[in-house]
Enzyme design. Structure first.
Site, PDB file in Angstrom:
ATOM      1  N   VAL A 198      21.960  44.141  34.499  1.00 27.56           N
ATOM      2  CA  VAL A 198      22.764  43.166  33.754  1.00 27.56           C
ATOM      3  C   VAL A 198      21.814  42.262  32.977  1.00 27.56           C
ATOM      4  O   VAL A 198      20.847  41.735  33.533  1.00 27.56           O
ATOM      5  CB  VAL A 198      23.649  42.325  34.687  1.00 27.56           C
ATOM      6  CG1 VAL A 198      24.484  41.337  33.883  1.00 27.56           C
ATOM      7  CG2 VAL A 198      24.555  43.231  35.508  1.00 27.56           C
TER       8      VAL A 198
ATOM      9  N   ASP B 209      33.658  43.691  37.643  1.00 25.73           N
ATOM     10  CA  ASP B 209      33.450  45.140  37.801  1.00 25.73           C
ATOM     11  C   ASP B 209      34.724  45.950  37.997  1.00 25.73           C
ATOM     12  O   ASP B 209      34.728  46.963  38.682  1.00 25.73           O
ATOM     13  CB  ASP B 209      32.481  45.440  38.944  1.00 25.73           C
ATOM     14  CG  ASP B 209      31.042  45.211  38.522  1.00 25.73           C
ATOM     15  OD1 ASP B 209      30.819  44.824  37.359  1.00 25.73           O
ATOM     16  OD2 ASP B 209      30.137  45.411  39.343  1.00 25.73           O
TER      17      ASP B 209
ATOM     18  N   LYS C 194      26.096  44.819  30.762  1.00 27.23           N
ATOM     19  CA  LYS C 194      25.756  45.687  31.894  1.00 27.23           C
ATOM     20  C   LYS C 194      25.463  47.081  31.365  1.00 27.23           C
ATOM     21  O   LYS C 194      26.312  47.712  30.731  1.00 27.23           O
ATOM     22  CB  LYS C 194      26.898  45.717  32.907  1.00 27.23           C
ATOM     23  CG  LYS C 194      26.640  46.641  34.079  1.00 27.23           C
ATOM     24  CD  LYS C 194      27.637  46.406  35.209  1.00 27.23           C
ATOM     25  CE  LYS C 194      27.298  45.158  35.963  1.00 27.23           C
ATOM     26  NZ  LYS C 194      28.066  45.048  37.241  1.00 27.23           N
TER      27      LYS C 194
ATOM     28  N   LYS D   7      34.406  42.825  47.070  1.00 26.08           N
ATOM     29  CA  LYS D   7      33.384  42.406  48.034  1.00 26.08           C
ATOM     30  C   LYS D   7      32.721  41.146  47.489  1.00 26.08           C
ATOM     31  O   LYS D   7      32.878  40.808  46.301  1.00 26.08           O
ATOM     32  CB  LYS D   7      32.352  43.509  48.244  1.00 26.08           C
ATOM     33  CG  LYS D   7      31.622  43.942  46.979  1.00 26.08           C
ATOM     34  CD  LYS D   7      30.694  45.117  47.252  1.00 26.08           C
ATOM     35  CE  LYS D   7      29.970  45.555  45.972  1.00 26.08           C
ATOM     36  NZ  LYS D   7      29.097  46.724  46.216  1.00 26.08           N
ATOM     37  N   PRO D   8      31.976  40.415  48.314  1.00 26.75           N
ATOM     38  CA  PRO D   8      31.360  39.169  47.839  1.00 26.75           C
ATOM     39  C   PRO D   8      30.496  39.337  46.601  1.00 26.75           C
ATOM     40  O   PRO D   8      30.450  38.446  45.752  1.00 26.75           O
ATOM     41  CB  PRO D   8      30.539  38.713  49.050  1.00 26.75           C
ATOM     42  CG  PRO D   8      31.277  39.270  50.219  1.00 26.75           C
ATOM     43  CD  PRO D   8      31.773  40.611  49.767  1.00 26.75           C
TER      44      PRO D   8
ATOM     45  N   TYR E 155      30.232  35.953  30.145  1.00 25.19           N
ATOM     46  CA  TYR E 155      29.137  35.406  30.951  1.00 25.19           C
ATOM     47  C   TYR E 155      29.692  34.310  31.855  1.00 25.19           C
ATOM     48  O   TYR E 155      30.348  33.370  31.385  1.00 25.19           O
ATOM     49  CB  TYR E 155      28.034  34.838  30.062  1.00 25.19           C
ATOM     50  CG  TYR E 155      26.984  34.068  30.826  1.00 25.19           C
ATOM     51  CD1 TYR E 155      26.092  34.733  31.673  1.00 25.19           C
ATOM     52  CD2 TYR E 155      26.892  32.684  30.713  1.00 25.19           C
ATOM     53  CE1 TYR E 155      25.132  34.034  32.382  1.00 25.19           C
ATOM     54  CE2 TYR E 155      25.931  31.982  31.420  1.00 25.19           C
ATOM     55  CZ  TYR E 155      25.056  32.661  32.255  1.00 25.19           C
ATOM     56  OH  TYR E 155      24.115  31.965  32.972  1.00 25.19           O
TER      57      TYR E 155
ATOM     58  N   MET F 121      22.804  50.456  40.499  1.00 25.88           N
ATOM     59  CA  MET F 121      23.649  51.296  39.648  1.00 25.88           C
ATOM     60  C   MET F 121      23.580  50.869  38.193  1.00 25.88           C
ATOM     61  O   MET F 121      23.800  51.663  37.306  1.00 25.88           O
ATOM     62  CB  MET F 121      25.097  51.239  40.144  1.00 25.88           C
ATOM     63  CG  MET F 121      26.015  52.241  39.478  1.00 25.88           C
ATOM     64  SD  MET F 121      27.660  52.315  40.204  1.00 25.88           S
ATOM     65  CE  MET F 121      28.389  50.811  39.608  1.00 25.88           C
TER      66      MET F 121
ATOM     67  N   ASP G 158      36.690  47.989  44.974  1.00 23.24           N
ATOM     68  CA  ASP G 158      35.382  47.533  45.462  1.00 23.24           C
ATOM     69  C   ASP G 158      35.337  46.006  45.533  1.00 23.24           C
ATOM     70  O   ASP G 158      34.394  45.377  45.056  1.00 23.24           O
ATOM     71  CB  ASP G 158      34.267  48.068  44.555  1.00 23.24           C
ATOM     72  CG  ASP G 158      32.884  47.937  45.195  1.00 23.24           C
ATOM     73  OD1 ASP G 158      32.814  47.817  46.430  1.00 23.24           O
ATOM     74  OD2 ASP G 158      31.886  47.943  44.457  1.00 23.24           O
TER      75      ASP G 158
ATOM     76  N   ASN H 143      31.046  41.142  44.090  1.00 16.79           N
ATOM     77  CA  ASN H 143      31.882  41.296  42.889  1.00 16.79           C
ATOM     78  C   ASN H 143      32.811  40.114  42.670  1.00 16.79           C
ATOM     79  O   ASN H 143      33.711  40.180  41.829  1.00 16.79           O
ATOM     80  CB  ASN H 143      32.700  42.585  42.978  1.00 16.79           C
ATOM     81  CG  ASN H 143      31.854  43.816  42.662  1.00 16.79           C
ATOM     82  OD1 ASN H 143      30.836  43.719  41.969  1.00 16.79           O
ATOM     83  ND2 ASN H 143      32.258  44.958  43.182  1.00 16.79           N
TER      84      ASN H 143
END
Length: 333
Positions: free
Chosen positions: A4, A131, A19, A115-116, A69, A1, A113, A118
């Site tokens: 980065v 995100d 991003k 999840k690992p 960062y 999507m 969203d 993110n």
């Protein structure tokens, strides 16, 4: 999507991550506008467990965001290398993620969203959620690759997968899936297609201790409650989940509780505490009266003694209580 890039902010002399959205997504006007709007909302979040967003905009028609960062790796990368985490490590990840989610939820922002991929973990162990805003924008477009859909679907709450209204409870379900995976090395449901996923969601979830016997029962109970199909049966908030994880941890937490997870007492609790403080002050005043009866100079016999110094004033009940205690130590015995 998105791609980065590592970059450097020459103005402030700091490393940043940029991003840039993929071209096919940048061409969707609805997605582009919503992405930028949500990114600006995320930029208002300031918390040590959330990746900071510094800027958002467009360059040659391509939306981008400039972020903090983070030197480290995602939990997804760590799971590929290690397969599973110890219960104490999983609790530590859960507590830090709850702290970041509490900040976002109180600001009215649901991640959607979790999840690992993110969840970033710095080299010093600090976990940061990435995100915010992007997931909500992605819901408006059909230009998502099937691999991305499958990778995300395992962590979606039932109500989110069904297209129903999404609340903060959806993030707690997703975090529950992450914790289940950290502890067992797999997600609650395994599948190869969205059709398989729909079938598996109706099947019961294997208890954690069937896959990892070293996990304490109390911790298993907390995680399984996060995975309840009905949002009402999940913890009421990320702060409540943090308290439950802390209580179920096999080891004492080595990180200080944040303001989000270590709440001040309720109004009723404060009233009780204040009442107890004033009762203590009243008892101290009565004791001062007794001490003064013996300490003040007498006029009917012998030479006079020096006058007793008054109690120092204080700006708060707690400070006044401390001053009273110090006065009593100095003038008794």
């Amino acid at each position: 999507m998105a791609a980065v890039y590592f970059a450097r902010d020459e103005e402030l002399g700091r490393a940043v991550a940029v991003k840039v959205l993929a071209e096919q997504l940048a061409g969707d006007d609805t997605f582009r506008e919503r992405f930028l709007r949500e990114a600006r909302v995320a930029a208002r979040l300031s918390h040590p467990n959330i990746v900071s967003v510094f800027d958002a905009g467009e360059d040659d028609g391509r939306p981008y965001i400039v972020m903090e960062y983070v030197e480290g790796s995602t939990l997804a990368d760590e799971l590929q290398r290690r397969e599973r985490f110890t219960p104490a490590e999983a609790v530590d990840v859960g507590l830090q993620t709850c702290a970041g989610l509490t900040c976002a939820h109180e600001a009215g922002l649901v991640h959607r969203d979790v999840k690992p991929g993110n969840l970033l973990r710095r080299t010093d162990g600090v976990v940061k959620i990435a995100d915010f805003g992007i997931a909500r924008a992605a819901e408006t477009t059909q230009l998502t690759m099937i691999g991305t859909v499958l990778g995300t679907a395992a962590y979606l709450s039932p109500e989110q997968a069904a297209g129903e209204q999404v609340t903060a409870a959806a993030d707690l379900y997703s975090l529950g899936v992450v914790l289940y995976e950290l502890l067992t090395g797999r997600t609650p449901h395994t599948f190869d297609s969205l059709t398989d996923l729909a079938k598996q969601r109706e099947a019961p979830i294997a208890p954690i201790r069937e896959l990892a016997v070293e996990v304490p029962e109390a911790l298993e109970d907390v995680v399984m409650r996060c995975l309840a199909r009905n949002p009402a049966y999940r913890p009421a908030s990320a702060a409540e989940l943090a308290r439950e994880l802390e209580a179920a941890s096999p080891e004492a937490s080595t990180r200080p509780m944040t303001a989000e997870t270590a709440r001040m007492p309720s109004a009723g609790g404060r009233r009780i505490a204040d009442r107890r403080l004033w009762l203590a002050l009243a008892a101290a005043v009565a004791l001062i009266g007794v001490v003064l009866a013996f300490a003040l100079p007498r006029h009917d016999s012998g030479p006079s003694t020096p006058a007793v110094q008054p109690v120092r004033p204080g700006s708060s009940p707690a400070e006044r209580a401390r001053n009273l205690a110090a006065w009593l130590r100095d003038h008794s015995g």
